[in-house]
Design an enzyme around this catalytic site. Structure first.
Site, PDB file in Angstrom:
ATOM      1  N   HIS A  83      26.660 -23.375  38.915  1.00 20.59           N
ATOM      2  CA  HIS A  83      27.132 -24.954  38.768  1.00 20.59           C
ATOM      3  C   HIS A  83      25.851 -25.710  39.435  1.00 20.59           C
ATOM      4  O   HIS A  83      25.310 -25.204  40.633  1.00 20.59           O
ATOM      5  CB  HIS A  83      28.292 -25.109  39.567  1.00 20.59           C
ATOM      6  CG  HIS A  83      29.028 -26.499  38.841  1.00 20.59           C
ATOM      7  ND1 HIS A  83      29.781 -26.639  37.744  1.00 20.59           N
ATOM      8  CD2 HIS A  83      28.778 -27.777  39.340  1.00 20.59           C
ATOM      9  CE1 HIS A  83      30.196 -27.980  37.494  1.00 20.59           C
ATOM     10  NE2 HIS A  83      29.594 -28.589  38.622  1.00 20.59           N
ATOM     11  N   ASP A 162      40.805 -33.228  39.538  1.00 24.07           N
ATOM     12  CA  ASP A 162      39.291 -33.572  39.186  1.00 24.07           C
ATOM     13  C   ASP A 162      38.943 -34.227  38.053  1.00 24.07           C
ATOM     14  O   ASP A 162      37.801 -35.109  38.041  1.00 24.07           O
ATOM     15  CB  ASP A 162      38.439 -32.093  39.514  1.00 24.07           C
ATOM     16  CG  ASP A 162      36.954 -32.460  39.516  1.00 24.07           C
ATOM     17  OD1 ASP A 162      36.346 -32.998  40.250  1.00 24.07           O
ATOM     18  OD2 ASP A 162      36.286 -32.089  38.695  1.00 24.07           O
ATOM     19  N   ARG A 169      34.808 -41.490  39.319  1.00 26.22           N
ATOM     20  CA  ARG A 169      33.665 -41.555  40.225  1.00 26.22           C
ATOM     21  C   ARG A 169      32.493 -41.927  39.284  1.00 26.22           C
ATOM     22  O   ARG A 169      31.609 -42.710  39.834  1.00 26.22           O
ATOM     23  CB  ARG A 169      33.373 -40.133  40.869  1.00 26.22           C
ATOM     24  CG  ARG A 169      34.382 -40.103  41.897  1.00 26.22           C
ATOM     25  CD  ARG A 169      34.357 -38.518  42.198  1.00 26.22           C
ATOM     26  NE  ARG A 169      33.170 -38.253  43.093  1.00 26.22           N
ATOM     27  CZ  ARG A 169      32.699 -37.021  42.743  1.00 26.22           C
ATOM     28  NH1 ARG A 169      33.272 -36.085  42.171  1.00 26.22           N
ATOM     29  NH2 ARG A 169      31.342 -36.748  43.336  1.00 26.22           N
ATOM     30  N   SER A 184      34.965 -31.399  44.309  1.00 22.81           N
ATOM     31  CA  SER A 184      35.007 -31.654  43.045  1.00 22.81           C
ATOM     32  C   SER A 184      34.354 -30.109  42.141  1.00 22.81           C
ATOM     33  O   SER A 184      35.044 -29.566  41.346  1.00 22.81           O
ATOM     34  CB  SER A 184      33.938 -32.776  42.447  1.00 22.81           C
ATOM     35  OG  SER A 184      33.871 -32.506  41.018  1.00 22.81           O
ATOM     36  N   LYS A 188      37.183 -26.980  40.903  1.00 20.39           N
ATOM     37  CA  LYS A 188      36.898 -26.043  39.488  1.00 20.39           C
ATOM     38  C   LYS A 188      36.503 -24.669  39.709  1.00 20.39           C
ATOM     39  O   LYS A 188      37.065 -23.898  38.890  1.00 20.39           O
ATOM     40  CB  LYS A 188      35.820 -26.957  38.756  1.00 20.39           C
ATOM     41  CG  LYS A 188      36.275 -28.229  38.417  1.00 20.39           C
ATOM     42  CD  LYS A 188      35.202 -28.908  37.324  1.00 20.39           C
ATOM     43  CE  LYS A 188      33.696 -29.363  37.817  1.00 20.39           C
ATOM     44  NZ  LYS A 188      33.862 -30.913  38.401  1.00 20.39           N
TER      45      LYS A 188
HETATM   46  N1  URA Z   1      29.356 -31.853  39.517  1.00 18.94           N
HETATM   47  C1  URA Z   1      30.723 -31.965  39.578  1.00 18.94           C
HETATM   48  O1  URA Z   1      31.217 -31.032  39.096  1.00 18.94           O
HETATM   49  N2  URA Z   1      31.184 -32.781  40.575  1.00 18.94           N
HETATM   50  C2  URA Z   1      30.357 -33.614  41.218  1.00 18.94           C
HETATM   51  O2  URA Z   1      30.705 -34.207  42.139  1.00 18.94           O
HETATM   52  C3  URA Z   1      28.716 -33.462  40.999  1.00 18.94           C
HETATM   53  C4  URA Z   1      28.398 -32.507  40.301  1.00 18.94           C
END
Ligand code: URA
Length: 435
Positions: A83, A162, A169, A184, A188
């Protein structure tokens, strides 16, 4: 129990919230019992006053508990994901996921949409006609077992908190916060059912963390949270002081990724970073050392096996293979304009945030929750940092379906370029490894 008003006020004044207060706020907002304006205030208060370690952990836990944690134990083989904290032109996931799958790692990837000035993997994938990113957990598991990878958006079941907060956001300027990014991303990733995770923490003027010290702090938090949940986690701090590769924009980033997978791209930054992060996933899953994993990844990319996996994944998720095989058949934008240099010298700096915002304004991102993105809006970076420029040279090419937006983007891009008389030293792409 405090009311939502009192919780916001407590956070606004810099106090720590209890586990019950955090849980209440997250649960009630997700259930639709608190309005967006209260959640926006909560996010802004958190942005300014931060959270303690305990609060970050609790916020992550509360977000996870709004959905299910997927059990992938009935699917054989190691499972890993990567990620990124978000960048401009960051299409690494599109190449890395099929490449890792071609190396034998199962990749259950849950991605996001564009956030602030940065692009999102889900928006990019959805530019492929027919491609489905929303699916049930049953289908998610079925595709993973059959193809070796699945690339999905957050379903209703997976961290719905989220999904809502992320969209909020995106349009309330509350992204650049270590507690909010940590919770966040980790909520996930910890819900996906993975064994291992590689984090690409971006740093520079196109990243949410502009300073190395902040990026390092964010990386350490995420690694710590992941380890507390028993996952193998490594983070890299990587450069985001200029866009990655040449293309910015949803469809064009898919095309650039396809070119890399087919061996038709020379983008050294994308190829180098993808190979390293994929090798790290392989190494975390197999115990193989990083050098030998990297050699295997390079061979796999050169063999075209990653491209075949990408095609398998597009087919399994309903996408149109014809446009992937022949990107030239994709609909064209109505306006294509060139941003030309008014000075000469070397490109010493690109305001990457400004370029990312130009893409958002072209239609590549959202101004408010629920906006549709334009798949063909985008920017091609012709001149990258360190390259020589003469007056009249094309710095970048802008694509849009709206003439005035295209013209405004051209102006913004020209002012995003800083030129110097001598060749700049340049910044390292891979800055640090944290595990
Ligand atoms: N990627 C995400 O999933 N969340 C964030 O807050 C920033 C990048």
């Amino acid at each position: 129990m405090l009311s939502a008003y009192e919780i916001i006020r407590k956070k606004r004044d810099g106090n720590s919230l209890s586990a019950e207060e955090i849980d209440y706020f997250v649960r009630e907002y997700t259930a639709g019992n608190l309005p967006d304006y209260q959640a926006s205030s909560f996010l802004m208060a958190t942005y300014f006053t931060g959270m303690s370690d305990e609060e970050i952990l609790q916020f992550t836990k509360s977000m996870m508990s709004t959905g299910v944690v997927v059990d992938l134990s009935d699917i054989p083989g190691p499972k890993a994901d990567k990620h990124s904290t978000g960048g401009v032109g960051d299409k690494i996931s599109l190449i890395l996921a099929p490449l890792a799958a071609a190396c034998g790692v199962k990749v259950p990837m849950v991605s996001g949409r564009g956030l602030g000035h940065t692009g999102g993997t889900v928006d990019k994938l959805e530019s492929i006609p027919g491609f489905r990113t929303r699916m049930s957990i049953g289908e998610y598991k079925q595709i993973l077992a059959r193809v070796g990878l699945v690339m999905s958006a957050q379903s209703e079941d997976l961290v719905p908190a989220d999904r809502k907060l992320y969209a909020l956001r995106d349009v309330t300027a509350t992204v650049e916060s270590i507690p909010l990014i940590t919770s966040s991303i980790m909520s996930k990733k910890l819900s996906e059912g993975i064994d291992a995770l590689v984090l690409d923490v971006k740093v520079g003027n196109g990243a949410f963390m502009r300073k190395t010290a902040d990026a390092r702090k964010l990386a350490k938090y995420m690694v710590k949270v992941g380890k507390l949940y028993g996952k193998k986690v490594t983070a890299y701090l990587t450069d985001m002081s200029q866009p990655l590769g040449r293309e910015i924009g949803n469809w064009d980033e898919v095309v650039e990724s396809v070119m890399v997978l087919r061996g038709e791209s020379k983008s050294a930054d994308i190829i180098g970073l993808t190979e390293l992060l994929t090798a790290e996933m392989v190494s975390l899953c197999t115990g193989e050392n990083l050098t030998s994993a990297k050699k295997r990844v390079e061979k796999t990319l050169a063999s075209g096996a990653g491209y075949e996996k990408f095609l398998d994944m597009v087919r399994a998720q309903g996408g149109d293979l014809k446009v992937i095989r022949n990107p030239g058949s994709y609909p064209k934008p109505r306006f294509v304009l060139e941003a030309k240099s008014v000075r000469s010298g070397y490109v010493s700096e690109i305001d990457t945030f400004g370029v990312g915002m130009a893409n958002v304004k072209l239609g590549g991102g959202r101004a408010k929750v629920g906006d549709k993105v334009d798949p063909v809006a985008g920017i091609t970076i012709v001149k990258k940092a360190g390259e020589k420029v003469s007056v009249g040279d094309v710095l970048a090419v802008v694509r849009a379906n709206d003439d005035s937006r295209a013209k405004a983007a051209v102006e913004q891009i020209i002012s995003s370029y800083v030129l110097s008389a001598s060749k700049p030293a340049g910044s390292k792409l891979i800055k640090e490894r944290i595990s």
